[in-house]
Design a protein around this motif. Structure first.
Motif, PDB file in Angstrom:
ATOM      1  N   ASN A  52      48.786  21.991  38.958  1.00 21.22           N
ATOM      2  CA  ASN A  52      47.517  21.369  38.543  1.00 21.22           C
ATOM      3  C   ASN A  52      46.517  22.367  37.989  1.00 21.22           C
ATOM      4  OD1 ASN A  52      48.482  18.890  39.456  1.00 21.22           O
ATOM      5  ND2 ASN A  52      47.728  19.284  41.543  1.00 21.22           N
ATOM      6  N   ARG A  53      46.836  23.640  38.060  1.00 20.14           N
ATOM      7  CA  ARG A  53      45.918  24.654  37.526  1.00 20.14           C
ATOM      8  C   ARG A  53      45.684  24.377  36.029  1.00 20.14           C
ATOM      9  NH1 ARG A  53      46.961  31.137  38.065  1.00 20.14           N
ATOM     10  NH2 ARG A  53      47.167  30.804  40.315  1.00 20.14           N
ATOM     11  N   ILE A  54      44.429  24.460  35.603  1.00 18.73           N
ATOM     12  CA  ILE A  54      44.105  24.152  34.202  1.00 18.73           C
ATOM     13  C   ILE A  54      43.907  25.476  33.456  1.00 18.73           C
ATOM     14  CG2 ILE A  54      42.512  22.873  32.682  1.00 18.73           C
ATOM     15  CD1 ILE A  54      41.606  21.466  35.448  1.00 18.73           C
ATOM     16  N   PRO A  55      44.911  25.890  32.666  1.00 19.79           N
ATOM     17  CA  PRO A  55      44.872  27.228  32.054  1.00 19.79           C
ATOM     18  C   PRO A  55      43.564  27.517  31.310  1.00 19.79           C
ATOM     19  CG  PRO A  55      46.968  26.154  31.620  1.00 19.79           C
ATOM     20  CD  PRO A  55      46.113  25.133  32.284  1.00 19.79           C
ATOM     21  N   GLU A  56      43.011  26.531  30.598  1.00 21.93           N
ATOM     22  CA  GLU A  56      41.766  26.778  29.834  1.00 21.93           C
ATOM     23  C   GLU A  56      40.605  27.109  30.757  1.00 21.93           C
ATOM     24  OE1 GLU A  56      44.437  24.338  29.296  1.00 21.93           O
ATOM     25  OE2 GLU A  56      42.844  22.842  29.216  1.00 21.93           O
ATOM     26  N   LYS A  57      40.705  26.703  32.009  1.00 24.38           N
ATOM     27  CA  LYS A  57      39.575  26.935  32.918  1.00 24.38           C
ATOM     28  C   LYS A  57      39.722  28.224  33.721  1.00 24.38           C
ATOM     29  CE  LYS A  57      37.172  22.660  33.989  1.00 24.38           C
ATOM     30  NZ  LYS A  57      36.718  21.809  35.095  1.00 24.38           N
ATOM     31  N   VAL A  58      40.812  28.952  33.469  1.00 26.08           N
ATOM     32  CA  VAL A  58      41.077  30.136  34.296  1.00 26.08           C
ATOM     33  C   VAL A  58      40.553  31.419  33.642  1.00 26.08           C
ATOM     34  CG1 VAL A  58      42.870  31.580  35.331  1.00 26.08           C
ATOM     35  CG2 VAL A  58      43.097  29.082  35.368  1.00 26.08           C
ATOM     36  N   THR A  59      39.717  32.135  34.363  1.00 26.71           N
ATOM     37  CA  THR A  59      39.330  33.484  33.957  1.00 26.71           C
ATOM     38  C   THR A  59      39.416  34.367  35.188  1.00 26.71           C
ATOM     39  OG1 THR A  59      37.687  32.565  32.463  1.00 26.71           O
ATOM     40  CG2 THR A  59      37.504  34.914  32.945  1.00 26.71           C
ATOM     41  N   ILE A  60      40.325  35.305  35.170  1.00 26.14           N
ATOM     42  CA  ILE A  60      40.388  36.258  36.292  1.00 26.14           C
ATOM     43  C   ILE A  60      39.917  37.602  35.762  1.00 26.14           C
ATOM     44  CG2 ILE A  60      41.869  37.381  37.993  1.00 26.14           C
ATOM     45  CD1 ILE A  60      43.761  34.963  37.769  1.00 26.14           C
ATOM     46  N   PRO A  61      38.814  38.112  36.301  1.00 20.44           N
ATOM     47  CA  PRO A  61      38.347  39.416  35.813  1.00 20.44           C
ATOM     48  C   PRO A  61      39.376  40.487  36.161  1.00 20.44           C
ATOM     49  CG  PRO A  61      36.843  38.487  37.470  1.00 20.44           C
ATOM     50  CD  PRO A  61      38.030  37.602  37.430  1.00 20.44           C
ATOM     51  N   GLU A  62      39.487  41.508  35.310  1.00 22.87           N
ATOM     52  CA  GLU A  62      40.522  42.511  35.594  1.00 22.87           C
ATOM     53  C   GLU A  62      40.109  43.460  36.712  1.00 22.87           C
ATOM     54  OE1 GLU A  62      38.496  44.001  31.757  1.00 22.87           O
ATOM     55  OE2 GLU A  62      39.030  42.100  32.678  1.00 22.87           O
ATOM     56  N   GLU A  63      38.813  43.459  37.063  1.00 20.99           N
ATOM     57  CA  GLU A  63      38.336  44.417  38.059  1.00 20.99           C
ATOM     58  C   GLU A  63      39.000  44.227  39.416  1.00 20.99           C
ATOM     59  OE1 GLU A  63      36.238  42.828  36.043  1.00 20.99           O
ATOM     60  OE2 GLU A  63      35.447  44.524  34.893  1.00 20.99           O
ATOM     61  N   LYS A  64      39.697  45.255  39.830  1.00 18.26           N
ATOM     62  CA  LYS A  64      40.106  45.343  41.228  1.00 18.26           C
ATOM     63  C   LYS A  64      40.118  46.807  41.600  1.00 18.26           C
ATOM     64  CE  LYS A  64      44.931  44.433  40.015  1.00 18.26           C
ATOM     65  NZ  LYS A  64      46.105  43.631  40.321  1.00 18.26           N
ATOM     66  N   LEU A 118      28.795  36.478  49.043  1.00 15.10           N
ATOM     67  CA  LEU A 118      28.274  35.886  47.801  1.00 15.10           C
ATOM     68  C   LEU A 118      29.344  35.744  46.722  1.00 15.10           C
ATOM     69  CD1 LEU A 118      24.612  37.205  47.399  1.00 15.10           C
ATOM     70  CD2 LEU A 118      25.385  34.842  47.724  1.00 15.10           C
ATOM     71  N   GLN A 119      30.558  36.139  47.002  1.00 11.41           N
ATOM     72  CA  GLN A 119      31.632  35.963  46.021  1.00 11.41           C
ATOM     73  C   GLN A 119      32.521  34.762  46.340  1.00 11.41           C
ATOM     74  OE1 GLN A 119      32.739  40.267  46.335  1.00 11.41           O
ATOM     75  NE2 GLN A 119      32.944  40.146  44.114  1.00 11.41           N
ATOM     76  N   GLN A 120      32.205  34.022  47.436  1.00 14.53           N
ATOM     77  CA  GLN A 120      33.080  32.901  47.781  1.00 14.53           C
ATOM     78  C   GLN A 120      33.074  31.829  46.707  1.00 14.53           C
ATOM     79  OE1 GLN A 120      31.649  30.385  51.230  1.00 14.53           O
ATOM     80  NE2 GLN A 120      30.225  32.061  51.501  1.00 14.53           N
ATOM     81  N   GLU A 121      31.892  31.530  46.160  1.00 16.51           N
ATOM     82  CA  GLU A 121      31.851  30.522  45.097  1.00 16.51           C
ATOM     83  C   GLU A 121      32.496  31.074  43.826  1.00 16.51           C
ATOM     84  OE1 GLU A 121      27.998  27.790  45.699  1.00 16.51           O
ATOM     85  OE2 GLU A 121      27.488  29.887  45.360  1.00 16.51           O
ATOM     86  N   LEU A 122      32.260  32.371  43.570  1.00 14.95           N
ATOM     87  CA  LEU A 122      32.775  32.977  42.343  1.00 14.95           C
ATOM     88  C   LEU A 122      34.298  32.922  42.311  1.00 14.95           C
ATOM     89  CD1 LEU A 122      30.356  36.046  42.119  1.00 14.95           C
ATOM     90  CD2 LEU A 122      30.050  33.699  41.295  1.00 14.95           C
ATOM     91  N   ALA A 123      34.915  33.113  43.479  1.00 13.24           N
ATOM     92  CA  ALA A 123      36.375  33.061  43.536  1.00 13.24           C
ATOM     93  C   ALA A 123      36.870  31.705  43.036  1.00 13.24           C
ATOM     94  CB  ALA A 123      36.853  33.320  44.958  1.00 13.24           C
ATOM     95  N   VAL A 124      36.212  30.638  43.482  1.00 10.68           N
ATOM     96  CA  VAL A 124      36.629  29.294  43.056  1.00 10.68           C
ATOM     97  C   VAL A 124      36.395  29.119  41.556  1.00 10.68           C
ATOM     98  CG1 VAL A 124      36.182  26.817  43.327  1.00 10.68           C
ATOM     99  CG2 VAL A 124      36.198  28.309  45.341  1.00 10.68           C
ATOM    100  N   ILE A 125      35.275  29.670  41.062  1.00 16.76           N
ATOM    101  CA  ILE A 125      34.903  29.485  39.652  1.00 16.76           C
ATOM    102  C   ILE A 125      35.888  30.190  38.703  1.00 16.76           C
ATOM    103  CG2 ILE A 125      33.021  29.867  37.958  1.00 16.76           C
ATOM    104  CD1 ILE A 125      31.052  29.556  40.327  1.00 16.76           C
ATOM    105  N   THR A 126      36.700  31.128  39.221  1.00 21.85           N
ATOM    106  CA  THR A 126      37.738  31.706  38.361  1.00 21.85           C
ATOM    107  C   THR A 126      38.711  30.621  37.893  1.00 21.85           C
ATOM    108  OG1 THR A 126      39.271  32.153  40.178  1.00 21.85           O
ATOM    109  CG2 THR A 126      37.733  33.937  39.590  1.00 21.85           C
TER     110      THR A 126
END
Ligand code: CUV
Ligand code: SF4
Length: 634
Positions: A401-413, A326-334
């Protein structure tokens, strides 16, 4: 009792009702803000789900239908051909097993074909990584190795293994690993597996209109087909992959969406076959591509896994995992994924539209599997490394092509320890299962829990997995895990030696003495075969059947047809198994009571269904205690 189906399956509109995982919640929030749809949204749109389908009483096996049975007993009680609810439910269940066994076993076939090509020098990118395992497997399959090169032995072994799929006489050779009493039971029941493909084909034949129309008879074929997966296809996949890529040894890594890198090229490998991902891992270290990455302004190339491909690369290389099903889509949404590289199984077709909302390239590689909006880069053994390089190059070139404004990487690891193949576990025990057996008979370890399987939107993401496993270790049950459960446990910090602090005193002491986590990550879904091998070793050592062991299984959030096949072989092997979501069988009282009770008189194990993980743990503990008592342990 069959009309309480929707219990626990209500709409999940609040984000904290969708997942227990903080990183996932953050990205679900991002999705909401950006108006991006996920599996949870689509689930809501499906509600209420069709009750005929849920009960398993809908048949489309011929074009006189579709037919459906009225569960209230007022409308039709028979299909046009006369099939009853029992027949329809059993047939549908058998088809699920067939599809699941086919998925695992066709994966195995491809692994063996690669192995064969490697042995003939036609798959230059692959090598024999575990010689000892090659030789022991060859001797197990009766292949003489004197005076032969490793390649010749490999070629002979590949031929013998390939025959297991299309075998016309006799039974599968892997069943030699089954405890004698179990094998005898299977023989008496007539469910010793024959050729792997044959069992699957026979399921399709039997479920054609007008062939097999007795629920018990149909389900016995289901058990046999499941066995041909667990002790056949899946086991062959594990063995051959170990020879080609190495048998896993304990190693540390990190998991969860926070493993995505802010400044490196993120390449996700998702799906199931390590044949592809092994090459991607290598290609990501290619100096030429690293240089290109630098030119494109990236600090390096970050390969990460999702689902069982992730488990394979974690087990063998310590490659981090971004998440489970269930995290496959979430990974892309980062917004931080340069390439989502997929092969087969458990890959959501939604990724096509979704990757289109970001800069992510969706690369499909299997000749068998395509999805909407993919870049197709078909993967073939003869030029595996070259293709892997092209794939990684595509990812690297996409970095700008990465769009910086669209990037959110959660700090959780979260740190984790994985790599517990049966061999590695025996190693950790000092070479024999005796210390574990002594811990069990002495009572420090109450029993063994095998917890596996998928995520399912019907259950809060990871809630079933994590709570069930925590409850088991608290009660001194050593847990072995694979698949998406293993990833859930990793994210919850359960795959670390320090997690023994969460375990009961007995298990804690054992873990500390051995330096192992209380939850042992044994690999991908096909690696449940490792659990079978371990269970068999323990049973043989004690001189009992697997069904006598203080052990129980669970799939708290299962969804795939593969999980149904797994359930069939685990129960056939003698392990009581608790399912967290309800299989589509409740429309037949006969099938339901057979699966949840009657099977005990057939294979000395059965299923239970319990969505509440704490209650599921209780069922497992109860079962474990009964088995302890029968063995004279307290
Ligand atoms: Ni094969 S089968 S969702 S990835 S465990 Fe994960 Fe594991 Fe189920 Fe699929
Ligand atoms: Fe209906 Fe029988 Fe055909 Fe199924 S096989 S669709 S029950 S007529």
């Amino acid at each position: 009792s069959i009309f309480i189906l929707n219990v626990g399956y209500e709409m999940k509109t609040e984000i904290d009702e969708k997942s227990i995982d903080l990183a996932s919640q953050k990205i679900l929030q991002k999705a909401e803000e950006e108006g991006i749809e996920t599996a949870w949204d689509r689930y809501e749109k499906q509600l209420p789900q069709c009750s005929f389908g849920q009960l398993g009483v809908c048949c489309r096996n011929c074009n006189m239908g579709p037919c459906r049975i009225d569960p209230f007993g007022e409308g039709a009680q028979k299909g046009i051909c006369g099939a009853t609810a029992d027949i329809i439910v059993a047939r549908n269940f058998l088809r699920m097993i067939a599809a699941g066994a086919a998925a695992h076993s066709d994966h195995a076939r491809d692994a063996v074909l690669t192995f064969k090509k490697m042995s003939e020098g036609e798959a230059g990118s692959y090598r024999i990584k575990d010689e000892a395992k090659l030789l022991s497997l060859a001797s197990e399959y009766g292949i003489p190795s004197d005076g032969k090169s490793l390649e010749e032995i490999a070629a002979n072994l590949a031929d013998v293994l390939l025959q297991e799929f299309g075998k016309q006489d006799g039974h599968l050779q892997c069943t030699k690993r089954v405890p004698k009493s179990r094998l005898k039971l299977w023989a008496e029941l007539g469910i010793e597996p024959r050729g792997i493909d044959r069992e699957i084909v026979e399921c399709m034949h039997r479920t054609h209109i007008g062939v097999d129309n007795d629920a018990v008879h149909i389900l016995l074929q289901g058990l046999r087909t499941g066995i041909s997966d667990g002790w056949g296809g899946s086991m062959i996949a594990t063995d051959v992959q170990d020879i080609l890529f190495g048998t896993p040894q304990p190693r540390k890594s990190t998991v969860n969406l926070g493993v995505l890198s802010r400044d490196k090229v993120n390449v996700i490998v998702h799906g199931h076959e390590p044949i592809l991902s092994e090459m991607i891992v290598e290609a990501a270290e290619d100096p030429e591509l690293l240089k290109l990455a630098e030119e494109k302004g990236a600090a390096g190339i970050n390969v990460i896994g999702i689902c069982c491909t992730g488990n394979e690369t974690l087990m063998r290389h310590g490659i981090p995992i971004a998440g489970n099903f269930l995290q496959q889509e979430l990974a892309v949404i980062t917004g931080a994924v340069e390439a989502m590289v997929v092969d087969v199984q458990c890959i959501m077709p939604s990724l096509g539209e979704l990757t289109g909302c970001y800069h992510t390239k969706f690369i499909s590689t299997s000749p068998k599997a395509d999805f909407p909006n993919t870049v197709r880069m078909e993967f073939h053994e003869d030029r595996a490394y070259e293709t892997a390089k092209e794939i990684v190059r595509t990812a690297v070139e996409n970095f700008p092509n990465r769009i910086p404004e669209k990037v959110t990487i959660p700090e959780e690891k979260q740190e984790c320890m994985a790599g517990f193949s049966a061999e590695a576990i025996l190693n950790a025990l000092g070479g024999s299962p005796d210390p574990l057996i002594e811990a069990i008979t002495g009572g420090a370890v109450r029993g063994i829990g095998a917890v596996v399987g998928c995520n399912n939107v019907k259950i809060k993401h990871n809630y079933g997995h994590v709570n069930l496993v925590k409850e088991l270790i608290k009660n001194n049950v050593l847990v072995v895990t694979t698949g998406c459960n293993a990833i859930a446990c990793a994210e919850a910090g359960l795959l670390l030696p320090e997690a023994s602090e969460m375990a009961g005193d007995g298990l804690k002491a054992v873990c500390k003495a051995l330096g192992i986590p209380p939850v042992l990550h044994m690999g991908s879904c096909v690696d449940i075969s490792r659990i079978l091998v371990l269970a068999s070793a323990i049973a043989n050592r004690l001189g009992v059947d697997i069904s006598d062991l203080p052990a129980a299984g669970a799939a708290p959030e299962w969804m795939s047809e593969k999980a149904v096949s797994i359930g069939a072989y685990v129960v056939s092997s003698g392990v009581f198994t608790v399912l967290g979501t309800i299989p589509a069988v409740l429309g037949s009282q006969a099938v339901t009571s057979l699966l949840t009770g009657g099977l005990n008189d057939v294979v000395r194990a059965s299923f239970a269904v319990e969505p509440d993980p704490l209650k599921a743990a209780d069922l497992m503990l109860e079962h474990i205690d009964e088995k302890r008592k029968a063995l004279g342990l307290n």
